[in-house]
Enzyme design. Structure first.
Site, PDB file in Angstrom:
ATOM      1  N   CYS A  92       0.398  -1.268  -0.040  1.00 49.47           N
ATOM      2  CA  CYS A  92       0.122  -0.066  -0.032  1.00 49.47           C
ATOM      3  C   CYS A  92       0.767   1.442   0.327  1.00 49.47           C
ATOM      4  O   CYS A  92       0.459   2.133  -0.779  1.00 49.47           O
ATOM      5  CB  CYS A  92      -0.917  -0.176   1.125  1.00 49.47           C
ATOM      6  SG  CYS A  92      -1.718   1.459   1.425  1.00 49.47           S
ATOM      7  N   LYS A 150      -0.137   4.961  -6.041  1.00 47.49           N
ATOM      8  CA  LYS A 150      -1.669   5.362  -7.189  1.00 47.49           C
ATOM      9  C   LYS A 150      -2.143   6.573  -6.758  1.00 47.49           C
ATOM     10  O   LYS A 150      -3.558   7.243  -7.599  1.00 47.49           O
ATOM     11  CB  LYS A 150      -1.869   3.296  -6.990  1.00 47.49           C
ATOM     12  CG  LYS A 150      -3.708   3.099  -7.227  1.00 47.49           C
ATOM     13  CD  LYS A 150      -5.217   4.527  -6.992  1.00 47.49           C
ATOM     14  CE  LYS A 150      -4.729   3.481  -6.305  1.00 47.49           C
ATOM     15  NZ  LYS A 150      -5.863   2.621  -6.293  1.00 47.49           N
ATOM     16  N   TYR A 190      -9.797  -3.262 -11.386  1.00 51.02           N
ATOM     17  CA  TYR A 190      -9.027  -2.287 -10.753  1.00 51.02           C
ATOM     18  C   TYR A 190      -7.604  -1.670 -11.159  1.00 51.02           C
ATOM     19  O   TYR A 190      -7.119  -0.194 -11.150  1.00 51.02           O
ATOM     20  CB  TYR A 190      -9.571  -1.999  -9.133  1.00 51.02           C
ATOM     21  CG  TYR A 190      -8.875  -1.932  -8.766  1.00 51.02           C
ATOM     22  CD1 TYR A 190      -8.352  -1.180  -7.870  1.00 51.02           C
ATOM     23  CD2 TYR A 190      -9.732  -2.900  -7.317  1.00 51.02           C
ATOM     24  CE1 TYR A 190      -7.518  -1.323  -6.776  1.00 51.02           C
ATOM     25  CE2 TYR A 190      -9.256  -2.748  -6.300  1.00 51.02           C
ATOM     26  CZ  TYR A 190      -7.667  -2.400  -6.182  1.00 51.02           C
ATOM     27  OH  TYR A 190      -7.041  -2.802  -4.882  1.00 51.02           O
ATOM     28  N   GLU A 224      -7.284   2.167 -13.183  1.00 54.80           N
ATOM     29  CA  GLU A 224      -6.194   2.973 -12.445  1.00 54.80           C
ATOM     30  C   GLU A 224      -5.726   3.478 -12.900  1.00 54.80           C
ATOM     31  O   GLU A 224      -5.500   5.209 -13.003  1.00 54.80           O
ATOM     32  CB  GLU A 224      -6.650   3.066 -11.006  1.00 54.80           C
ATOM     33  CG  GLU A 224      -8.148   2.568 -10.337  1.00 54.80           C
ATOM     34  CD  GLU A 224      -7.458   1.917  -8.480  1.00 54.80           C
ATOM     35  OE1 GLU A 224      -8.458   2.108  -7.614  1.00 54.80           O
ATOM     36  OE2 GLU A 224      -6.151   1.516  -8.262  1.00 54.80           O
ATOM     37  N   HIS A 280     -26.548  20.804   0.242  1.00 54.98           N
ATOM     38  CA  HIS A 280     -26.448  21.566  -0.705  1.00 54.98           C
ATOM     39  C   HIS A 280     -25.627  22.079  -0.477  1.00 54.98           C
ATOM     40  O   HIS A 280     -24.871  23.731   0.271  1.00 54.98           O
ATOM     41  CB  HIS A 280     -27.907  22.115  -0.828  1.00 54.98           C
ATOM     42  CG  HIS A 280     -27.832  22.356  -1.897  1.00 54.98           C
ATOM     43  ND1 HIS A 280     -28.566  21.299  -3.489  1.00 54.98           N
ATOM     44  CD2 HIS A 280     -28.590  23.969  -2.831  1.00 54.98           C
ATOM     45  CE1 HIS A 280     -28.682  22.228  -4.131  1.00 54.98           C
ATOM     46  NE2 HIS A 280     -28.263  23.923  -3.901  1.00 54.98           N
ATOM     47  N   GLU A 322     -25.288  14.913  -1.476  1.00 53.00           N
ATOM     48  CA  GLU A 322     -26.815  14.756  -1.372  1.00 53.00           C
ATOM     49  C   GLU A 322     -27.791  14.222  -2.254  1.00 53.00           C
ATOM     50  O   GLU A 322     -29.393  13.812  -2.440  1.00 53.00           O
ATOM     51  CB  GLU A 322     -27.405  16.368  -0.853  1.00 53.00           C
ATOM     52  CG  GLU A 322     -27.163  16.881  -2.784  1.00 53.00           C
ATOM     53  CD  GLU A 322     -28.158  18.607  -2.605  1.00 53.00           C
ATOM     54  OE1 GLU A 322     -29.168  18.490  -2.358  1.00 53.00           O
ATOM     55  OE2 GLU A 322     -27.122  19.487  -3.759  1.00 53.00           O
TER      56      GLU A 322
END
Ligand code: FAD
Ligand code: NA7
Length: 515
Positions: free
Chosen positions: A83, A91, A224, A228, A490, A495
């Site tokens: 990681c 990444k 992925y 990515e 908002h 939302e």
């Protein structure tokens, strides 16, 4: 710069043990030497470090062994595992660089005096920035281990028996340590397919430290890691192609996966479908010529790429562990370690993280499993890792985050489901008039009231930030009713999740209009 390797003062040298078989037999069978450690963790990545630190916090005497075997192209890195060094962190930083480039190009729409054509990347500077940050994380891990009095051995671990580990460093110096409990947390490494010339390709282990700009790049694979990398390389200005032999993002909701890929194509990533590499050859003028299998009835002519990135899966890094010798059971097909509640088939040996069969290959999963295991082993806790309902994000240019079931999974498990969905336009896309045809949200729910949410899927800006909170709500039994009763914030993209009100069954247009 590497810090000195610290060995336990009473760890025996390998030669002391292996000078004669008789000595070894006597040592292993009759020794009364006390256990060197309560816990030895093999693998200093996300899971191993979390487990070691947590255990030390409970007062256990802990050692961590971590050793990085160079990639076939010679890339190596420091403490912290996949990681930190060759995964999530570099990444995400490169993804951020790509997003920034796009923002800069769009900035003139907001009144900034920026000429889109003048926005160009300096690859070397990017790599240096990323490498420096990663270096600071490597250093941070070493300091934390020292502060917590965890012994760090920069050495490769092999089990000699269920309590004894041979640690071999890069100078082939060998030390033996003994442990009451052993945790295996050795993660995985990229797979190289058995295709002639595969060694000409790099993997994600090499990309983030590539000494030259990648140039024209082919990313092989539909999952992925491939998408990515292709996404940020395109965003950084490189001519990038994805080779997709079947479906994208296997295991993810396929409608969402399709939107992710079509969004990438609109941003300039080329996608070749239905083929895989047949062979790779060194091209005359430099670069790699890739010969593909005929795909979907058509023959794709070989093309030359400056860089070929293989992202065709990862294999568990267990070959050096000596699992056979001690009887740790592995999965016949995947080679991953079989566990029950993190315990392997040998009762003082545990395994966590990517190396474990059926564990989602994600950093927070490895960390959580490591912490919980340590708290059970040394802190009297009872809680076990729950591998279900784990949220995740795919950091493609249109980020995709999800938690729970895909629509396909829900349909196969339940007779009746309800799917609420919406295509929406992020406000930040409006002024520069960005394409938002991939910005889509989907809630997969039970049909009957109160319509428990079984899966939530979101494509749009900051998808992971949006979904983290909703994943907590899902753990607490989120329903459509409770979404309806929630007040939105908002103007945000999040939302739109609480505003979902169109069902797929209704056939109504799910495009959000107005506020
Ligand atoms: P690792 O972190 O791989 O650590 C294992 C360590 O053990 C390594 O340092 C290895 O060198 C060492 N080791 C191996 N064998 C031995 C031995 N015999 N002796 C001593 N040391 C040994 N996850 C996310 O959650 N989010 C993301 O965005 C994300 N992006 C990713 C992007 C890429 C390109 C890749 C490849 C992965 C990504 N992941 C992501 C997955 C994540 O990196 C892994 O799930 C995580 O690192 C697994 O942790 P681990 O502790 O199991 O193993
Ligand atoms: P995955 O998730 O195992 O996916 C491998 C992808 O590569 C998948 O799309 C495969 O297609 C494809 N693949 C496999 N072999 C080939 C060949 N020979 N040619 C073309 N394409 C191929 O691997 P990743 O590396 O993306 O990620 C692994 C884990 O690392 C992931 O879970 C993250 O947590 C980190 P298929 O679907 O089989 O047709």
């Amino acid at each position: 710069m590497r810090a000195p390797i610290i060995f336990k003062p009473f760890g025996l040298k390998h030669s002391q043990l292996f000078g004669s078989g008789v000595k070894l037999f006597r040592y292993l069978t009759t020794t009364t030497v006390p256990q060197d450690y309560d816990l030895v963790v093999i693998g200093g990545g996300s899971g191993g470090l979390a487990c070691a630190k947590e255990a030390a916090g409970y007062g256990a005497k802990v050692a961590v062994l971590d050793f990085v075997t160079p990639s076939p192209h010679g890339t190596v890195w420091g403490l912290g595992g996949t990681c930190v060094n060759v995964g999530c962190i570099p990444k995400k930083l490169m993804h951020q660089a790509a997003l920034l480039g796009k923002d800069l190009k769009d900035a003139s729409a907001f009144g900034w005096n920026v000429k889109a054509k003048e926005v160009q990347l300096n690859w070397d500077q990017l790599v240096m920035a990323v490498t420096n940050h990663v270096g600071s994380l490597n250093w941070g891990h070493r300091i934390t281990l020292r502060d917590k009095q965890v012994t760090y051995l920069n050495a490769s671990g092999t089990l000699l028996d269920r309590h004894t580990i041979l640690a071999r460093d890069k100078k082939d110096t060998e030390t033996v340590v003994r442990a009451q409990t052993v945790v295996l947390a050795t993660g995985g490494r990229p797979r190289y397919p058995s295709v002639p010339g595969a060694e000409l390709a790099i993997t994600s282990d090499d990309l983030f430290r590539l000494r030259r700009p990648p140039g024209r790049t082919l990313c092989v694979g539909g999952s992925y890691v491939s998408l990515e990398c292709a996404g940020f390389l395109t965003g950084l200005g490189f001519d990038t192609t994805v080779l997709l032999r079947s479906i994208p993002l296997r295991g993810f909701d396929q409608q969402m996966a399709g939107l992710v890929v079509s969004g990438m194509e609109k941003l300039g990533t080329r996608v070749l479908r239905g083929s895989e590499p047949l062979r790779l050859e060194r091209a005359d003028g430099g670069g790699v010529r890739v010969v593909l299998t005929p795909g979907g009835g058509h023959q794709t002519p070989p093309e030359v790429y400056d860089t070929v990135l293989l992202a065709v899966g990862r294999d568990p890094d267990t070959a050096r562990l000596g699992l056979d010798r001690v009887g740790v059971e592995i999965h016949q097909k995947t080679g991953k370690i079989i566990t029950r509640d993190d315990r392997t088939s040998v009762d003082n040996i545990y395994a966590i993280g990517d190396t474990v069969q059926n564990a989602p290959e994600l950093t927070p999963v490895a960390i959580q499993a490591g912490r919980l295991l340590a708290s059970r082993l040394f802190g009297g806790a009872q809680l076990h890792m729950d591998y279900s309902g784990v949220p995740t994000t795919v950091f493609t240019p249109f980020e995709y985050s999800c938690v729970g079931l895909s629509e396909e999974q829900a349909r196969s498990q339940l007779d009746e489901i309800e799917v609420y969905h919406a295509f929406y336009r992020p406000l930040e896309y409006a002024v520069p008039n960005r394409d938002c045809s991939s910005c889509y949200i989907k809630a997969v729910c039970e049909r009957a009231a109160p319509q428990k949410v079984l899966g939530l899927h979101f494509i749009g800006p900051n998808a992971g930030e949006v979904m983290q909170g909703f994943s907590v709500a899902m753990r607490s039994g989120l329903t459509v009713e409770s979404l309806r009763q929630s007040v939105g914030i908002h103007p945000t993209c999040a939302e739109e999740v609480v505003k979902l009100n169109i069902t797929k069954r209704s056939g109504l247009d799910p495009t959000v209009t107005g506020c």
